[in-house]
Write a protein that holds these residues in place. Structure first.
Motif, PDB file in Angstrom:
ATOM      1  N   LEU A 299       0.828  -1.208   0.000  1.00  0.00           N
ATOM      2  CA  LEU A 299       0.000   0.000   0.000  1.00  0.00           C
ATOM      3  C   LEU A 299       0.864   1.260   0.000  1.00  0.00           C
ATOM      4  O   LEU A 299       0.584   2.217  -0.741  1.00  0.00           O
ATOM      5  CB  LEU A 299      -0.931  -0.006   1.209  1.00  0.00           C
ATOM      6  N   ARG A 300       1.887   1.268   0.829  1.00  0.00           N
ATOM      7  CA  ARG A 300       2.769   2.452   0.858  1.00  0.00           C
ATOM      8  C   ARG A 300       3.417   2.672  -0.502  1.00  0.00           C
ATOM      9  O   ARG A 300       3.521   3.818  -0.972  1.00  0.00           O
ATOM     10  CB  ARG A 300       3.843   2.277   1.924  1.00  0.00           C
ATOM     11  N   TRP A 301       3.864   1.600  -1.137  1.00  0.00           N
ATOM     12  CA  TRP A 301       4.524   1.703  -2.440  1.00  0.00           C
ATOM     13  C   TRP A 301       3.569   2.314  -3.471  1.00  0.00           C
ATOM     14  O   TRP A 301       3.924   3.263  -4.189  1.00  0.00           O
ATOM     15  CB  TRP A 301       4.974   0.303  -2.877  1.00  0.00           C
ATOM     16  N   ARG A 302       2.356   1.771  -3.533  1.00  0.00           N
ATOM     17  CA  ARG A 302       1.416   2.226  -4.550  1.00  0.00           C
ATOM     18  C   ARG A 302       0.873   3.616  -4.248  1.00  0.00           C
ATOM     19  O   ARG A 302       0.639   4.420  -5.177  1.00  0.00           O
ATOM     20  CB  ARG A 302       0.268   1.224  -4.665  1.00  0.00           C
ATOM     21  N   ILE A 303       0.658   3.937  -2.995  1.00  0.00           N
ATOM     22  CA  ILE A 303       0.190   5.271  -2.645  1.00  0.00           C
ATOM     23  C   ILE A 303       1.245   6.317  -2.980  1.00  0.00           C
ATOM     24  O   ILE A 303       0.929   7.408  -3.488  1.00  0.00           O
ATOM     25  CB  ILE A 303      -0.208   5.320  -1.158  1.00  0.00           C
ATOM     26  N   LYS A 304       2.509   6.002  -2.728  1.00  0.00           N
ATOM     27  CA  LYS A 304       3.581   6.944  -3.061  1.00  0.00           C
ATOM     28  C   LYS A 304       3.638   7.192  -4.570  1.00  0.00           C
ATOM     29  O   LYS A 304       3.746   8.344  -5.022  1.00  0.00           O
ATOM     30  CB  LYS A 304       4.917   6.385  -2.574  1.00  0.00           C
ATOM     31  N   GLU A 305       3.533   6.126  -5.357  1.00  0.00           N
ATOM     32  CA  GLU A 305       3.561   6.312  -6.808  1.00  0.00           C
ATOM     33  C   GLU A 305       2.341   7.098  -7.290  1.00  0.00           C
ATOM     34  O   GLU A 305       2.451   7.973  -8.162  1.00  0.00           O
ATOM     35  CB  GLU A 305       3.612   4.946  -7.498  1.00  0.00           C
ATOM     36  N   ALA A 306       1.169   6.786  -6.714  1.00  0.00           N
ATOM     37  CA  ALA A 306      -0.038   7.503  -7.137  1.00  0.00           C
ATOM     38  C   ALA A 306       0.008   8.964  -6.729  1.00  0.00           C
ATOM     39  O   ALA A 306      -0.422   9.847  -7.500  1.00  0.00           O
ATOM     40  CB  ALA A 306      -1.261   6.814  -6.537  1.00  0.00           C
ATOM     41  N   PHE A 307       0.530   9.268  -5.547  1.00  0.00           N
ATOM     42  CA  PHE A 307       0.629  10.665  -5.113  1.00  0.00           C
ATOM     43  C   PHE A 307       1.625  11.431  -5.971  1.00  0.00           C
ATOM     44  O   PHE A 307       1.400  12.610  -6.283  1.00  0.00           O
ATOM     45  CB  PHE A 307       1.041  10.720  -3.646  1.00  0.00           C
ATOM     46  N   ASP A 308       2.730  10.801  -6.346  1.00  0.00           N
ATOM     47  CA  ASP A 308       3.692  11.481  -7.217  1.00  0.00           C
ATOM     48  C   ASP A 308       3.073  11.790  -8.574  1.00  0.00           C
ATOM     49  O   ASP A 308       3.296  12.870  -9.144  1.00  0.00           O
ATOM     50  CB  ASP A 308       4.943  10.615  -7.398  1.00  0.00           C
ATOM     51  N   ALA A 309       2.291  10.821  -9.087  1.00  0.00           N
ATOM     52  CA  ALA A 309       1.654  11.059 -10.382  1.00  0.00           C
ATOM     53  C   ALA A 309       0.567  12.131 -10.295  1.00  0.00           C
ATOM     54  O   ALA A 309       0.345  12.883 -11.257  1.00  0.00           O
ATOM     55  CB  ALA A 309       1.064   9.747 -10.912  1.00  0.00           C
ATOM     56  N   ALA A 310      -0.092  12.226  -9.141  1.00  0.00           N
ATOM     57  CA  ALA A 310      -1.159  13.221  -8.975  1.00  0.00           C
ATOM     58  C   ALA A 310      -0.639  14.558  -8.481  1.00  0.00           C
ATOM     59  O   ALA A 310      -1.431  15.506  -8.349  1.00  0.00           O
ATOM     60  CB  ALA A 310      -2.215  12.686  -8.002  1.00  0.00           C
TER      61      ALA A 310
END
Length: 365
Positions: A299-310
């Motif tokens: 979850l941390r990995w995917r949330i970090k990638e999604a926040f960077d993209a957003a």
């Protein structure tokens, strides 16, 4: 032809006094046989009664022992059947599996059968001794004293054994469970009536006495909770954060193997903490036992990638420099600090000055 007669030596000839009286010997033999027959005639009824009593005690004890063992076996089979019926339902995921329940029921059945056999056969042995007119008071007194002495000397062993029996009967943990026993924690690799064997996180083997375990935290039964806390700037849009996290959760729940490890939807619990420089958003999910840490890392990995993209900035690292906001260099950063040794009249300079040689004549040999 005549056979020569060899004369016997006088020493070998029996004396008159050594020859037994034939009528007296016959009378003594008849008297002995009569006494034996009379003794048997008087006591055969008692012996037969005692023998029949002993036989009856042995037969009744064998019948009771066989009936109790069959009843216990039937009870164990019924427990196994109910475990197999529950395993295929939704409730079976929250309980231990059928094989685990079968092993536990077999262990309980073995202990109960052994205890029942000991009690029944021990009672039958005491009844047989009583039927033989043997005084049991000294035997029971000696057994009581010996039992007290052994119990006092081996009280820790008795405590460990009883604790192990109740742990198995109550199914507090089993082989393969991750537990925290207070004195040690790790994966259970063997459960005994006296000692529980654990494998720690670093591979070490812990031998924990059952009597020393005061509390047990089982991390493998039921379900676990994965919790992730994300710190963002207080100026970020909360609705946008919820949308991004929900999109990450929906994607994670559809992919393998996370669809099996997640036992519930990933929920955005809301703001956990609000500060002047940051705010914390809490995310939680119900997972398979022992898989909460893997789910948290993913979850941390995917949330970090999604926040960077957003374009949502996470607080915690070094702040990125804005374009055109570079501060001018400090001119004093290249200037060295003043030193006390630069002034020759300072106490530090005088202390480091070498001592001059004496001016007078030097006496040498």
């Amino acid at each position: 032809m005549e056979v020569p007669v060899v004369p016997w030596p006088a020493a070998l000839l029996p004396l008159a006094a050594d020859v037994p009286d034939a009528p007296a010997s016959v009378k003594e033999a008849q008297a002995s046989v009569t006494e034996a027959a009379s003794f048997i005639e008087q006591n055969w009824a008692t012996w037969l009664s005692i023998g029949l009593r002993i036989l009856l005690i042995v037969v009744i004890a064998a019948v009771i022992r066989s009936a109790v063992r069959k009843a216990l076996t039937k009870l164990i089979n019924r427990m196994n059947t109910s475990a197999e019926a529950v395993e295929g339902t939704a409730l079976g995921g929250l309980l231990v599996n059928a094989e685990r329940r079968r092993q536990r029921s077999e262990a309980i059945g073995s202990v109960l059968r052994s205890v029942a056999s000991f009690l029944i056969l021990g009672t039958a042995a005491l009844m047989v001794l009583a039927a033989l007119k043997i005084d049991l008071a000294p035997l029971l007194a000696s057994a009581g004293v010996a039992g007290v002495a052994i119990g006092f000397g081996a009280r820790n062993l008795v405590t460990d054994f009883l604790s192990g029996v109740f742990m198995i009967m109550e199914d507090q943990y089993g082989v393969g469970d991750k537990i925290d026993a207070g004195v040690a924690s790790g994966e259970v690799i063997e459960v005994g009536l006296r000692v529980t064997k654990l494998r720690g996180d670093n591979g070490e083997i812990w031998y924990v006495r059952n009597g020393e375990i005061k509390r047990i935290g089982n991390l493998s039964q039921g379900w676990a909770t994965a919790g992730v806390a994300v710190q963002v700037k207080p100026t970020e849009n909360l609705s946008r954060i919820r949308e991004v996290v929900q999109e990450v959760a929906d994607t994670l729940a559809k992919e393998s193997p996370w669809d099996e490890r997640l036992w519930g939807p990933v929920e955005v619990l809301g703001l956990d903490e609000v500060l002047l420089a940051s705010m914390t958003v809490k995310v939680s999910a119900k997972t398979m036992p022992g898989q909460q840490f893997a789910v948290e890392r993913e979850l941390r990995w995917r949330i970090k990638e999604a926040f960077d993209a957003a374009g949502i900035r996470i607080i915690g690292g070094a702040p990125a420099a804005e374009d055109g906001d570079e501060a001018p260099a400090d001119p004093s950063a290249a200037v060295a600090a003043p030193s006390a040794l630069a002034n020759p009249a300072s106490p530090q300079s005088l202390a480091t000055t070498p001592i001059p040689p004496p001016a007078g004549p030097r006496i040498t040999k």
